[in-house]
Design an enzyme around this catalytic site. Structure first.
Site, PDB file in Angstrom:
ATOM      1  N   ARG A  21       0.845  -1.185   0.000  1.00 22.23           N
ATOM      2  CA  ARG A  21       0.000   0.000   0.000  1.00 22.23           C
ATOM      3  C   ARG A  21       0.886   1.244   0.000  1.00 22.23           C
ATOM      4  O   ARG A  21       1.812   1.355   0.802  1.00 22.23           O
ATOM      5  CB  ARG A  21      -0.917   0.009   1.225  1.00 22.23           C
ATOM      6  CG  ARG A  21      -1.844   1.210   1.263  1.00 22.23           C
ATOM      7  CD  ARG A  21      -2.681   1.235   2.537  1.00 22.23           C
ATOM      8  NE  ARG A  21      -3.310   2.533   2.705  1.00 22.23           N
ATOM      9  CZ  ARG A  21      -3.620   3.071   3.879  1.00 22.23           C
ATOM     10  NH1 ARG A  21      -3.345   2.424   4.998  1.00 22.23           N
ATOM     11  NH2 ARG A  21      -4.192   4.243   3.943  1.00 22.23           N
ATOM     12  N   HIS A  67      -3.452  11.079   2.045  1.00 21.43           N
ATOM     13  CA  HIS A  67      -2.991  10.683   3.370  1.00 21.43           C
ATOM     14  C   HIS A  67      -2.442  11.914   4.095  1.00 21.43           C
ATOM     15  O   HIS A  67      -1.256  12.034   4.355  1.00 21.43           O
ATOM     16  CB  HIS A  67      -1.935   9.587   3.269  1.00 21.43           C
ATOM     17  CG  HIS A  67      -1.678   8.877   4.564  1.00 21.43           C
ATOM     18  ND1 HIS A  67      -1.484   7.523   4.646  1.00 21.43           N
ATOM     19  CD2 HIS A  67      -1.592   9.345   5.836  1.00 21.43           C
ATOM     20  CE1 HIS A  67      -1.275   7.181   5.905  1.00 21.43           C
ATOM     21  NE2 HIS A  67      -1.344   8.280   6.641  1.00 21.43           N
ATOM     22  N   ASN A 112      -7.451   8.384   3.757  1.00 25.28           N
ATOM     23  CA  ASN A 112      -6.958   7.577   4.873  1.00 25.28           C
ATOM     24  C   ASN A 112      -7.328   8.214   6.205  1.00 25.28           C
ATOM     25  O   ASN A 112      -6.976   9.368   6.475  1.00 25.28           O
ATOM     26  CB  ASN A 112      -5.431   7.444   4.807  1.00 25.28           C
ATOM     27  CG  ASN A 112      -4.894   6.547   5.907  1.00 25.28           C
ATOM     28  OD1 ASN A 112      -5.047   5.323   5.858  1.00 25.28           O
ATOM     29  ND2 ASN A 112      -4.288   7.146   6.936  1.00 25.28           N
ATOM     30  N   GLU A 113      -8.084   7.476   7.022  1.00 22.40           N
ATOM     31  CA  GLU A 113      -8.394   7.820   8.414  1.00 22.40           C
ATOM     32  C   GLU A 113      -9.088   9.171   8.565  1.00 22.40           C
ATOM     33  O   GLU A 113      -8.476  10.178   8.936  1.00 22.40           O
ATOM     34  CB  GLU A 113      -7.132   7.764   9.272  1.00 22.40           C
ATOM     35  CG  GLU A 113      -6.553   6.359   9.355  1.00 22.40           C
ATOM     36  CD  GLU A 113      -5.465   6.216  10.420  1.00 22.40           C
ATOM     37  OE1 GLU A 113      -5.032   7.249  10.972  1.00 22.40           O
ATOM     38  OE2 GLU A 113      -5.065   5.078  10.695  1.00 22.40           O
ATOM     39  N   ASN A 245      -8.477   0.333   9.391  1.00 24.99           N
ATOM     40  CA  ASN A 245      -7.216   0.584  10.089  1.00 24.99           C
ATOM     41  C   ASN A 245      -7.471   0.357  11.579  1.00 24.99           C
ATOM     42  O   ASN A 245      -8.304   1.040  12.172  1.00 24.99           O
ATOM     43  CB  ASN A 245      -6.734   2.017   9.876  1.00 24.99           C
ATOM     44  CG  ASN A 245      -6.268   2.283   8.458  1.00 24.99           C
ATOM     45  OD1 ASN A 245      -6.381   1.423   7.589  1.00 24.99           O
ATOM     46  ND2 ASN A 245      -5.751   3.468   8.219  1.00 24.99           N
ATOM     47  N   TYR A 247      -5.776  -0.572  15.607  1.00 22.31           N
ATOM     48  CA  TYR A 247      -4.623  -0.700  16.489  1.00 22.31           C
ATOM     49  C   TYR A 247      -4.969  -1.133  17.902  1.00 22.31           C
ATOM     50  O   TYR A 247      -4.289  -1.975  18.472  1.00 22.31           O
ATOM     51  CB  TYR A 247      -3.865   0.643  16.559  1.00 22.31           C
ATOM     52  CG  TYR A 247      -3.169   1.023  15.291  1.00 22.31           C
ATOM     53  CD1 TYR A 247      -1.845   0.658  15.055  1.00 22.31           C
ATOM     54  CD2 TYR A 247      -3.827   1.740  14.302  1.00 22.31           C
ATOM     55  CE1 TYR A 247      -1.193   1.002  13.883  1.00 22.31           C
ATOM     56  CE2 TYR A 247      -3.194   2.088  13.119  1.00 22.31           C
ATOM     57  CZ  TYR A 247      -1.876   1.713  12.919  1.00 22.31           C
ATOM     58  OH  TYR A 247      -1.234   2.043  11.752  1.00 22.31           O
ATOM     59  N   GLU A 310      -4.190  -1.048   7.886  1.00 21.20           N
ATOM     60  CA  GLU A 310      -3.124  -0.667   8.822  1.00 21.20           C
ATOM     61  C   GLU A 310      -3.280  -1.467  10.098  1.00 21.20           C
ATOM     62  O   GLU A 310      -4.388  -1.634  10.607  1.00 21.20           O
ATOM     63  CB  GLU A 310      -3.149   0.828   9.179  1.00 21.20           C
ATOM     64  CG  GLU A 310      -2.563   1.743   8.144  1.00 21.20           C
ATOM     65  CD  GLU A 310      -2.468   3.184   8.642  1.00 21.20           C
ATOM     66  OE1 GLU A 310      -2.295   3.407   9.867  1.00 21.20           O
ATOM     67  OE2 GLU A 310      -2.578   4.092   7.801  1.00 21.20           O
ATOM     68  N   TRP A 360       1.550  -2.030   9.468  1.00 22.85           N
ATOM     69  CA  TRP A 360       2.165  -0.698   9.567  1.00 22.85           C
ATOM     70  C   TRP A 360       3.347  -0.799  10.512  1.00 22.85           C
ATOM     71  O   TRP A 360       3.168  -0.987  11.694  1.00 22.85           O
ATOM     72  CB  TRP A 360       1.137   0.303  10.112  1.00 22.85           C
ATOM     73  CG  TRP A 360       1.631   1.708  10.113  1.00 22.85           C
ATOM     74  CD1 TRP A 360       2.366   2.341  11.072  1.00 22.85           C
ATOM     75  CD2 TRP A 360       1.431   2.675   9.070  1.00 22.85           C
ATOM     76  NE1 TRP A 360       2.628   3.620  10.714  1.00 22.85           N
ATOM     77  CE2 TRP A 360       2.073   3.857   9.487  1.00 22.85           C
ATOM     78  CE3 TRP A 360       0.800   2.651   7.834  1.00 22.85           C
ATOM     79  CZ2 TRP A 360       2.081   5.011   8.696  1.00 22.85           C
ATOM     80  CZ3 TRP A 360       0.816   3.803   7.072  1.00 22.85           C
ATOM     81  CH2 TRP A 360       1.446   4.966   7.508  1.00 22.85           C
ATOM     82  N   GLU A 367       6.586   9.815  12.232  1.00 26.99           N
ATOM     83  CA  GLU A 367       5.255   9.592  12.808  1.00 26.99           C
ATOM     84  C   GLU A 367       4.589  10.907  13.224  1.00 26.99           C
ATOM     85  O   GLU A 367       4.283  11.132  14.399  1.00 26.99           O
ATOM     86  CB  GLU A 367       5.339   8.650  14.005  1.00 26.99           C
ATOM     87  CG  GLU A 367       5.210   7.182  13.663  1.00 26.99           C
ATOM     88  CD  GLU A 367       3.876   6.833  13.011  1.00 26.99           C
ATOM     89  OE1 GLU A 367       2.839   7.364  13.447  1.00 26.99           O
ATOM     90  OE2 GLU A 367       3.876   6.041  12.063  1.00 26.99           O
ATOM     91  N   TRP A 368       4.416  11.778  12.234  1.00 22.61           N
ATOM     92  CA  TRP A 368       3.688  13.009  12.457  1.00 22.61           C
ATOM     93  C   TRP A 368       4.257  13.793  13.632  1.00 22.61           C
ATOM     94  O   TRP A 368       5.456  14.040  13.677  1.00 22.61           O
ATOM     95  CB  TRP A 368       2.190  12.707  12.595  1.00 22.61           C
ATOM     96  CG  TRP A 368       1.717  11.908  11.412  1.00 22.61           C
ATOM     97  CD1 TRP A 368       1.440  10.570  11.377  1.00 22.61           C
ATOM     98  CD2 TRP A 368       1.598  12.357  10.067  1.00 22.61           C
ATOM     99  NE1 TRP A 368       1.123  10.171  10.106  1.00 22.61           N
ATOM    100  CE2 TRP A 368       1.200  11.241   9.274  1.00 22.61           C
ATOM    101  CE3 TRP A 368       1.754  13.594   9.438  1.00 22.61           C
ATOM    102  CZ2 TRP A 368       0.974  11.335   7.899  1.00 22.61           C
ATOM    103  CZ3 TRP A 368       1.520  13.694   8.076  1.00 22.61           C
ATOM    104  CH2 TRP A 368       1.144  12.567   7.328  1.00 22.61           C
ATOM    105  N   PHE A 376       7.627   2.277  14.094  1.00 25.79           N
ATOM    106  CA  PHE A 376       6.655   1.239  13.777  1.00 25.79           C
ATOM    107  C   PHE A 376       7.193   0.224  12.778  1.00 25.79           C
ATOM    108  O   PHE A 376       6.552  -0.778  12.507  1.00 25.79           O
ATOM    109  CB  PHE A 376       5.383   1.869  13.193  1.00 25.79           C
ATOM    110  CG  PHE A 376       4.441   2.438  14.224  1.00 25.79           C
ATOM    111  CD1 PHE A 376       3.298   1.745  14.604  1.00 25.79           C
ATOM    112  CD2 PHE A 376       4.691   3.664  14.821  1.00 25.79           C
ATOM    113  CE1 PHE A 376       2.421   2.266  15.547  1.00 25.79           C
ATOM    114  CE2 PHE A 376       3.824   4.191  15.768  1.00 25.79           C
ATOM    115  CZ  PHE A 376       2.690   3.486  16.137  1.00 25.79           C
TER     116      PHE A 376
END
Length: 463
Positions: A21, A67, A112-113, A245, A247, A310, A360, A367-368, A376
């Protein structure tokens, strides 16, 4: 990854990854952002070259259109997703991708998200654009994303589907809600509301044409309304597969008696969970919540095909550990084993139609707002030594027990290669065989150690 994609593809092929992806940066395709503005063919050609190289290596791409990297001009011009004008401009961008890449891409994700975009960026000021506009801003953002998504799907099916034969979805994120007291009906209802406000906020309009009833009953004028035409458009453009997605899960309980009407659940000031903490404050290891979420979605939406787009974990202390110690990521291996076990149970015991699974992430990435402090990746990136890549134990474990298992399809992912905000991300695709997945559940493999004296996975003079 912009400069190292050839060696990164070679590494994916070596690990046995067969699906990947990736995301495309809007501004690399339409620099001025708006509908009708010039297309950057240099950007188009870069992505074509990259995608063709994936295909030549036997790796099938799934492409995410958006994204989180909105062209700044659109935020400045009309506040981005706060304006319905974003629907027009996204449609132009989407058609540009269909027109120039649709002959080599047949798996698309529009956004995405949505929660991360609208809640963290528009309701609060955690992520860009840091609007902080409250619930009304969150819901307006989501409303415009839904309609932009539906219009892109409609366009594809009317104009490109017959020749390109692609499939489309939207990647939805959410958390599971554990009732704090499972014997308290009020907590059970609150936990269900929590999941509704996570996944069903977006999925109900896509499948049923309107927001969930509990949201309609409690959110008042903050929640926008669809016209009859818009509701029909959403129903007519139902996604080809449900992209999840996932977690983690949190404890949820009933709000206090004096809570405002629009508060239908409570998670407290700090998130709590029955799961094992990680080095990310929001992420707890809750593999059973993965299975519960899939079963909940399976029942609510009448058994659609699911893709897990994810799922992964940041390794505690990996930002400080040196090579080779950092490569023996037992914590991450246990995470993947337990989550894949529960995915297999969802498929084999609960009847959930899971087709694909993407982990992921392939590489340690940016990571932002956490920067490089949360790793990750199943492949370690040495930030101090020319970004050398070293596969971790989890990469070898997944390669041996998942990517190459029984010859079944598997996969991995990158993110927006070459953009300023891009970090390298990965996606891994699920084994399709129920037999293979059942074996994963009943016979978990031992931990896999990375080489004691590892050699970099790639050699490159580029940065």
């Amino acid at each position: 990854m912009y400069h190292r994609w050839r060696s990164d593809i070679a590494l994916m092929k070596q690990l046995g990854i067969r699906n990947y992806r990736m995301s495309i940066a809007w501004t690399r395709i339409i620099p001025d952002g708006v509908s009708g503005s010039p297309v950057n063919m240099e950007g188009i050609n870069w992505y074509r070259t990259f995608i063709k190289a994936l295909l030549a290596a036997g790796i099938k791409p799934a492409v995410t259109m958006y994204h989180w990297d909105l062209p700044q001009v659109l935020q400045d011009k009309y506040k981005g997703f706060m304006s319905p004008l974003i629907q027009r401009d996204f449609l132009y961008y989407a058609e540009t991708l269909f027109k120039h890449l649709g002959d080599i891409v047949d798996q698309w994700l529009t956004f995405n998200e949505v929660i991360s975009i609208c809640e963290l960026g528009y309701q609060y000021a955690n992520f860009a654009p840091q609007l902080g506009g409250g619930l009304a801003a969150k819901y307006t953002c989501g409303h415009n994303i839904l309609l932009a998504h539906a219009k892109a799907v409609q366009l594809y099916r009317e104009k490109y589907q017959a020749t390109q034969k692609g499939r489309l979805s939207i990647a939805l994120d959410g958390k599971w809600g554990y009732p704090k007291d499972p014997n308290n009906p009020a907590d059970v209802t609150a936990a269900d509301n929590f999941v509704i406000f996570q996944y069903a906020w977006m999925a109900d309009p896509i499948y049923f044409g309107d927001y969930p009833k509990v949201m309609r009953d409690t959110q008042g004028d903050d929640l926008p309304r669809f016209t009859e035409e818009e509701s029909k458009l959403l129903r007519d453009t139902t996604i080809d597969f449900f992209s999840v997605n996932f977690y983690t899960g949190y404890y949820v309980w009933a709000p206090p008696a004096d809570a405002p009407k629009n508060q239908t659940y409570d998670t407290g000031d700090s998130l709590t969970s029955p799961g094992t903490p990680t080095n990310a404050a929001w992420l707890f290891v809750t593999p059973d919540a993965f299975r519960k979420t899939l079963d909940w979605l399976h029942k609510r939406y009448n058994g659609p095909e699911f893709w897990i787009t994810e799922n992964g974990v940041s390794g505690p202390g990996e930002e400080k550990k040196p090579v080779p110690e950092v490569l023996n990521d037992v914590f991450r291996q246990d995470f993947y084993r337990s989550y894949l076990d529960n995915l297999c149970l969802a498929k084999t015991k609960d009847g959930v139609n899971v087709k694909n699974y993407y982990a992921w992430s392939l590489l340690d990435n940016f990571e932002w707002r956490d920067g490089y402090s949360k790793r990750f990746g199943i492949v370690y990136v040495d930030l101090k030594h020319n970004l050398k890549r070293y596969p971790k134990g989890s990469a070898h474990w997944l390669s041996q027990n998942f990517f190459k298992f029984g010859g079944h399809n598997s996969g991995a992912k990158k993110k927006r290669s070459g953009t300023k905000k891009a970090g390298a991300h990965a996606v891994t695709k699920a084994a399709k065989s129920a037999k293979a997945q059942h074996t994963l559940h009943t016979k978990p493999a031992a931990h896999t150690k990375a080489p004691t004296h590892p050699k970099p996975a790639t050699k490159s003079k580029s940065g």
